[in-house]
Design an enzyme around this catalytic site. Structure first.
Site, PDB file in Angstrom:
ATOM      1  CG  ASP A   9     -10.258  -4.472   1.115  1.00  0.00           C
ATOM      2  OD1 ASP A   9      -9.974  -5.027  -0.177  1.00  0.00           O
ATOM      3  OD2 ASP A   9      -9.985  -4.993   1.744  1.00  0.00           O
ATOM      4  CB  SER A  10      -7.754  -8.397   0.230  1.00  0.00           C
ATOM      5  OG  SER A  10      -7.862  -7.655   1.052  1.00  0.00           O
ATOM      6  CB  CYS A  72     -10.585  -4.903  -3.051  1.00  0.00           C
ATOM      7  SG  CYS A  72      -8.998  -5.325  -3.063  1.00  0.00           S
ATOM      8  CD  GLU A 157      -4.907  -6.374   6.151  1.00  0.00           C
ATOM      9  OE1 GLU A 157      -5.622  -7.230   7.172  1.00  0.00           O
ATOM     10  OE2 GLU A 157      -6.014  -5.824   5.739  1.00  0.00           O
ATOM     11  CB  CYS A 191      -4.588   0.573  -2.313  1.00  0.00           C
ATOM     12  SG  CYS A 191      -4.349  -0.782  -0.240  1.00  0.00           S
ATOM     13  CG  HIS A 193      -5.978  -1.944   3.229  1.00  0.00           C
ATOM     14  ND1 HIS A 193      -6.352  -2.886   2.717  1.00  0.00           N
ATOM     15  CD2 HIS A 193      -5.618  -2.768   4.374  1.00  0.00           C
ATOM     16  CE1 HIS A 193      -7.008  -3.364   2.827  1.00  0.00           C
ATOM     17  NE2 HIS A 193      -5.735  -3.984   4.353  1.00  0.00           N
TER      18      HIS A 193
HETATM   19  N1  DGL Z   1      -7.512  -3.366  -0.676  1.00  0.00           N
HETATM   20  C1  DGL Z   1      -7.092  -3.693  -1.898  1.00  0.00           C
HETATM   21  C2  DGL Z   1      -6.655  -2.923  -2.004  1.00  0.00           C
HETATM   22  O1  DGL Z   1      -7.473  -1.866  -2.566  1.00  0.00           O
HETATM   23  C3  DGL Z   1      -6.062  -4.408  -1.815  1.00  0.00           C
HETATM   24  C4  DGL Z   1      -5.073  -4.997   0.154  1.00  0.00           C
HETATM   25  C5  DGL Z   1      -4.810  -6.296  -0.289  1.00  0.00           C
HETATM   26  O2  DGL Z   1      -3.281  -5.562  -0.910  1.00  0.00           O
HETATM   27  O3  DGL Z   1      -4.908  -7.332  -0.252  1.00  0.00           O
HETATM   28  O4  DGL Z   1      -6.209  -3.077  -3.350  1.00  0.00           O
END
Ligand code: DGL
Length: 274
Positions: A9-10, A72, A157, A191, A193
């Site tokens: 993931d990012s 992600c 974050e 997403c 997150h």
């Molecule tokens: N967790 C990432 C997703 O599922 C996105 C987070 C980011 O913007 O880096 O899209």
């Protein structure tokens, strides 16, 4: 040679997927890589997300992963197809990279009675239209309404996801989405997150609207994939090990990741080429 299943993931979001993978498939070894140094990806261009993601996939391959999950949505939307079609045949024809969008869209229609589904996602995922295209393949005629929530990842974050300041942005995007269609009866947190905001989302979302759990769907789909592909399954080591890498500070990663993963972790640093 066997190796761990790579989970990328990012940043921290993929840990919400890893948590469910560990729950449904506990015996496998997992190696997580969070590109925290370059997160968020959600507002970056197609090319940037593709190159960052490819670099991280290569790191996981170099550490022996036979299979990498892009946990992600943004990377799945903007990098997966290129990696599968252009890169894998040259760099690792015997390894596999899977995303989170395809398994989600294969079942998403089952969650709605009205055929009106809402998707909260990053600006990048929304602009890619991957969800619209994929859902039309599996559930033609389903009405899909997207809402980009650029402030949600930074709130998460920066540890503000459960504070009062988050209320404004959560309510705003829920209201925006429901204005697009009052018939929406199921929403996807598109997403990885966003599950951190689930309490706030539940607070502002009308109670008849179901929140679809993407992590559960992805873990079920991986279970099925490994059954259908014994040649990949037998290359995945199964000692119950979990290893964590971050491209940024390990101290921050270890402090933050417990809220995403549900238990403390001890991470290692992964250098970037760029
Ligand atoms: N967790 C990432 C997703 O599922 C996105 C987070 C980011 O913007 O880096 O899209």
């Amino acid at each position: 040679m066997q190796g761990a299943i790579g989970v990328f993931d990012s940043g921290y979001g993929g840990l919400t997927i890893l948590k469910e993978l560990v729950k449904q498939l506990p015996s496998y070894d997992y190696m997580y890589l969070g590109d925290n140094a370059r997160a968020p990806y959600g507002t970056r261009s197609f090319d940037t997300v593709y190159h960052y993601t490819l670099e991280c996939v290569k790191h996981l391959f170099a550490k022996g992963c036979p299979l990498v999950i892009l946990a992600c949505n943004t990377a799945s939307a903007k990098a997966l197809r290129n990696i599968q079609q252009l890169d894998l045949p040259h760099i690792a024809p015997d390894r596999r990279v899977l995303g989170v969008i395809r398994p989600t869209t294969e079942v998403i229609g089952d969650f709605s009675h009205t055929g009106h589904i809402g998707i909260f996602a990053t600006a990048g995922t929304v602009a890619s239209e991957s969800y619209l295209v994929e859902i039309e393949k599996f559930f033609p005629g389903t009405q899909v309404f997207q809402e980009a929530c650029p402030m949600w990842v930074p709130l998460i974050e920066n540890n503000e996801y459960d504070k009062g300041g988050a209320d404004y942005f959560v309510k705003k995007h829920i209201d925006n989405l429901l204005k697009k269609s009052p018939a929406i009866d199921a929403v996807l947190l598109g997403c990885t997150h966003y599950p951190l905001l689930i309490q706030k989302i539940r607070q502002f979302l009308p109670t008849h609207i179901q929140i679809i759990n993407q992590a559960e769907i992805v873990a079920r789909s991986l279970t099925d994939y490994l059954h259908r592909h014994p040649e990949i399954d037998e290359r995945c080591s199964k000692n119950g090990n979990r290893t964590f890498y971050t491209t940024d500070s390990t101290e921050n990663f270890d402090k933050q990741s417990a809220v995403f993963f549900g238990q403390n972790v001890k991470s290692f640093h992964q250098d970037l080429i760029h």
